[in-house]
Design an enzyme around this catalytic site. Structure first.
Site, PDB file in Angstrom:
ATOM      1  N   ASP A 350       0.857  -1.186   0.000  1.00  0.00           N
ATOM      2  CA  ASP A 350       0.000   0.000   0.000  1.00  0.00           C
ATOM      3  C   ASP A 350       0.895   1.238   0.000  1.00  0.00           C
ATOM      4  OD1 ASP A 350       1.087   0.290   2.505  1.00  0.00           O
ATOM      5  OD2 ASP A 350      -0.805   0.315   3.598  1.00  0.00           O
ATOM      6  N   ASP A 352       1.391   4.706   2.388  1.00  0.00           N
ATOM      7  CA  ASP A 352       0.973   5.298   3.666  1.00  0.00           C
ATOM      8  C   ASP A 352       1.341   6.779   3.698  1.00  0.00           C
ATOM      9  OD1 ASP A 352       0.430   2.612   5.169  1.00  0.00           O
ATOM     10  OD2 ASP A 352       2.435   2.370   4.325  1.00  0.00           O
ATOM     11  N   ASP A 468      -3.319   4.407   2.742  1.00  0.00           N
ATOM     12  CA  ASP A 468      -3.643   4.696   4.141  1.00  0.00           C
ATOM     13  C   ASP A 468      -3.328   6.149   4.436  1.00  0.00           C
ATOM     14  OD1 ASP A 468      -4.425   2.125   4.668  1.00  0.00           O
ATOM     15  OD2 ASP A 468      -2.520   1.512   5.580  1.00  0.00           O
TER      16      ASP A 468
HETATM   17  N1  CTP Z   1       0.397   0.636  11.278  1.00  0.00           N
HETATM   18  C1  CTP Z   1      -0.325   0.890  12.397  1.00  0.00           C
HETATM   19  N2  CTP Z   1      -1.632   0.504  12.482  1.00  0.00           N
HETATM   20  C2  CTP Z   1      -2.225  -0.129  11.446  1.00  0.00           C
HETATM   21  C3  CTP Z   1      -1.506  -0.406  10.298  1.00  0.00           C
HETATM   22  C4  CTP Z   1      -0.176  -0.004  10.236  1.00  0.00           C
HETATM   23  O1  CTP Z   1       0.215   1.464  13.317  1.00  0.00           O
HETATM   24  N3  CTP Z   1      -3.492  -0.520  11.541  1.00  0.00           N
HETATM   25  C5  CTP Z   1       1.779   1.069  11.178  1.00  0.00           C
HETATM   26  C6  CTP Z   1       2.727  -0.094  11.218  1.00  0.00           C
HETATM   27  O2  CTP Z   1       3.194  -0.325  12.522  1.00  0.00           O
HETATM   28  C7  CTP Z   1       3.822   0.370  10.326  1.00  0.00           C
HETATM   29  C8  CTP Z   1       3.195   1.384   9.394  1.00  0.00           C
HETATM   30  O3  CTP Z   1       1.941   1.700   9.948  1.00  0.00           O
HETATM   31  O4  CTP Z   1       4.748   1.058  11.116  1.00  0.00           O
HETATM   32  C9  CTP Z   1       3.068   0.892   7.989  1.00  0.00           C
HETATM   33  O5  CTP Z   1       2.275  -0.276   7.958  1.00  0.00           O
HETATM   34  P1  CTP Z   1       2.016  -1.117   6.659  1.00  0.00           P
HETATM   35  O6  CTP Z   1       1.560  -0.273   5.551  1.00  0.00           O
HETATM   36  O7  CTP Z   1       1.137  -2.256   7.038  1.00  0.00           O
HETATM   37  O8  CTP Z   1       3.444  -1.765   6.347  1.00  0.00           O
HETATM   38  P2  CTP Z   1       4.679  -1.259   5.505  1.00  0.00           P
HETATM   39  O9  CTP Z   1       5.854  -1.342   6.373  1.00  0.00           O
HETATM   40  O10 CTP Z   1       4.405   0.054   4.881  1.00  0.00           O
HETATM   41  O11 CTP Z   1       4.802  -2.394   4.415  1.00  0.00           O
HETATM   42  P3  CTP Z   1       4.226  -2.370   2.925  1.00  0.00           P
HETATM   43  O12 CTP Z   1       5.313  -1.747   2.121  1.00  0.00           O
HETATM   44  O13 CTP Z   1       3.981  -3.782   2.551  1.00  0.00           O
HETATM   45  O14 CTP Z   1       2.967  -1.579   2.955  1.00  0.00           O
HETATM   46 MN    MN Z   2       2.655   0.384   3.799  1.00  0.00          MN
HETATM   47 MN    MN Z   3      -0.434   0.727   5.566  1.00  0.00          MN
END
Ligand code: CTP
Ligand code: MN
Ligand code: MN
Length: 544
Positions: A350, A352, A468
């Site tokens: 995703d 963020d 997000d």
């Molecule tokens: N996070 C959070 N609460 C959530 C989802 C995510 O606090 N409900 C935080 C996670 O702890 C992380 C950050 O948001 O520090 C990013 O989460 P995520 O997008 O799930 O992971 P990524 O590390 O960005 O991996 P990816 O590249 O696959 O998205």
């Molecule tokens: Mn992410």
């Molecule tokens: Mn995320």
């Protein structure tokens, strides 16, 4: 026998079939010697012999076992805590240790004084046989176990918490950490979070090693790298695959759970329930679509797109889109890409974003306004980085294919760690393609697109991307930035370190000193690390 519905039990035939598929050099483990019995009492209490089959061979081991048992010795066919004398022929102590740990998949203590068994050469055994009783152990009987053999290869400091170590994105032990992550997932699918975390911690330690492991022995002494982990390491280094991991990966439970938890809005518990109810495919889910949440329905509808990793280039276009929507209502708004992309990843599941503004009042309702605007908008905006668009109108939905805004909770403490009390919006955005032009009229279809094969999404000039959005108060921005940059394991470790080592409670809002009873303000991430007495780690070193 009670068996957890998701525990990975395999019928014997299945194991054999798998083993013939897995290119392991050494498929056989030594089997208990026929006729070998465990008679803990024996004639000589306090003596329980285990004969190491390695280099001794099966036949000789069986012969020696019978000989010793005939003289009243207790000889156990399988290694256990009851063993007092480990006897081997032509092996070093380290080789014996590794061999036993590999056979029994667990760490082994050694050295009689510390309570573990003594590691002895065959001479102790033959002398004992000739006098008909266990002779006293002398130094000449003992096998030395070298300390960490490759001292030069040891990480300069492998500190126990991931937030104390640098963990770069690219490291030297990818095959091993991939394997450990499979075991972590499998454990989590079985509902065993503790075991899962054990594998995640071990993998994280190996990610921070500044060298490539050449043997399982080199991992000895590293935090969280116990016998099970070293067995995985050894099999991968010697056989290029770990049997346990290969079996997990082809198991029906693992494959189904991976498929189901891969759907946006589906967690392990839901997937586990569905699995128990016989759901195995996306098609099965479509037949119960009415029972799904709106989030899961959206996840299913855009399954194919959401499975495809988001590239950095797409993330940048998503940023332009998000910024544009927010700036319409708050021109000076600050938007920062967080998550994996901030840590240097070139792709992610995703994108963020963290949103803030010095005037905290101006942030109220901002997310809702921007989301409403995006929802009303066709994914054809000319402001998307000037990418060429030649679109017919896009009728049935706006640029937001799904969204769920969660308000910031006003309680002093939020129950859910996931929400962490920020105003958030988990969404699926229709991101216009950067280079291709819209083709055909399929993209105009008001029908939900099929998650199977090439649905209209494949032809459309946009694709679904998870985005997000998180709004942070300006005063809490540094904590939010640290908290939403990840990785997830890094965050977990940072919080564990704060509470266990510093008696402080860290969240994405603040750091609270539970002894001084005060919050510690911070204007940047560096200050937060300093408050915790930690060396500052840049986002690219937080890939724990
Ligand atoms: N996070 C959070 N609460 C959530 C989802 C995510 O606090 N409900 C935080 C996670 O702890 C992380 C950050 O948001 O520090 C990013 O989460 P995520 O997008 O799930 O992971 P990524 O590390 O960005 O991996 P990816 O590249 O696959 O998205
Ligand atoms: Mn992410
Ligand atoms: Mn995320």
């Amino acid at each position: 026998m009670h068996c957890h519905p998701l525990s990975l039990c395999y019928p014997l035939r299945f194991c054999d079939a798998v083993m013939s598929l897995v290119p392991l050099k050494r498929r056989r483990r030594s089997e208990p010697v026929p006729g070998g019995t465990t008679s803990p009492a024996g004639t000589f209490p306090g003596v329980c012999v285990f004969l190491v089959e390695r280099r001794m061979g099966r036949a000789r081991r069986a012969f020696l076992t019978a000989l010793a048992q005939g003289k009243g010795f207790s000889v156990t066919p399988e290694y256990s805590d009851a063993v007092t004398h480990v006897v081997s022929e032509q092996n070093s102590g380290s080789e014996v240790l590794m061999w036993i740990e590999r056979q029994s998949s667990r760490p082994v203590e050694h050295g009689g004084a510390q309570g573990g068994p003594q590691f002895l050469d065959i001479t102790w055994f033959t002398e004992s046989m000739s006098v008909g009783r266990p002779v006293g152990v002398e130094p000449r009987h003992c096998l030395g176990v070298e300390e960490f053999p490759a001292a030069c290869n040891k990480a300069p400091e492998t500190l126990p918490y991931a937030c104390q170590r640098r963990t770069p994105l690219h490291h030297h032990n990818q095959e091993i950490t991939d394997a450990l992550h499979v075991l972590a997932k499998a454990a989590s699918f079985e509902g065993s979070e503790v075991r899962s975390l054990g594998f995640i911690r071990a993998a994280s330690v190996l990610k921070s090693l500044p060298f490539r492991l050449r043997s399982a022995e080199e991992a000895r002494g590293l935090p969280w790298c116990g016998g099970h982990c070293r067995t995985v390491i050894q099999e991968i280094l010697e056989d290029e695959a770990c049997r346990e991991v290969e079996m997990v990966k082809i198991s029906d439970q693992y494959r189904s759970m991976e498929l189901l938890t891969g759907i946006f809005g589906v967690g392990v518990r839901t997937a586990e329930r569905w699995y128990r109810e016989g759901v195995r495919s996306l098609r099965d889910l479509q037949s119960i679509e009415r029972k799904l949440t709106a989030e899961q329905r959206a996840g299913l509808r855009h399954y194919t797109d959401l499975q495809q990793p988001v590239t950095r280039e797409e993330a940048v276009r998503a940023e332009l889109l998000v910024k544009d929507a927010l700036q319409r209502f708050l021109p000076e708004v600050q938007v920062t890409m967080t998550g994996g992309f901030r840590r240097g990843k070139q792709q992610g599941h995703d994108v963020d974003f963290l949103i803030t503004h010095p005037d905290e009042g101006a942030l109220t309702g901002l997310l809702k306004k921007a989301v409403d605007w995006l929802e009303s908008k066709e994914p054809t905006s000319a402001l998307l980085g000037g990418c060429p668009m030649n679109p017919p109108p896009f009728h049935y939905m706006g640029m937001l294919l799904y969204h769920q805004i969660k308000e910031r909770s006003h309680g002093r403490r939020t129950a859910s760690i996931t929400m962490d009390g920020h105003e958030t919006c988990f969404s699926i955005v229709a991101l216009p393609n950067g280079d291709t032009e819209r083709t055909g009229l399929d993209a105009l279809s008001p029908e939900p697109v099929s998650p199977h094969g090439a649905g209209p999404e494949a032809l459309a000039s946009w694709r679904a991307v998870r985005v997000d959005l998180v709004v942070a108060a300006y005063s809490e921005y540094s904590y939010a930035l640290l908290g939403w940059t990840g990785s997830k394991h890094f965050e977990r470790e940072l919080r564990r370190f704060s509470s266990h080592k510093k008696k402080m409670s860290l969240s994405s809002h603040r750091l609270y000193d539970t002894e001084q009873c005060c919050s510690l303000p911070a204007t940047c991430e560096e200050e937060i690390f300093a408050h915790l007495g930690l060396q500052y780690l840049t986002p690219s070193d937080r890939n724990a």
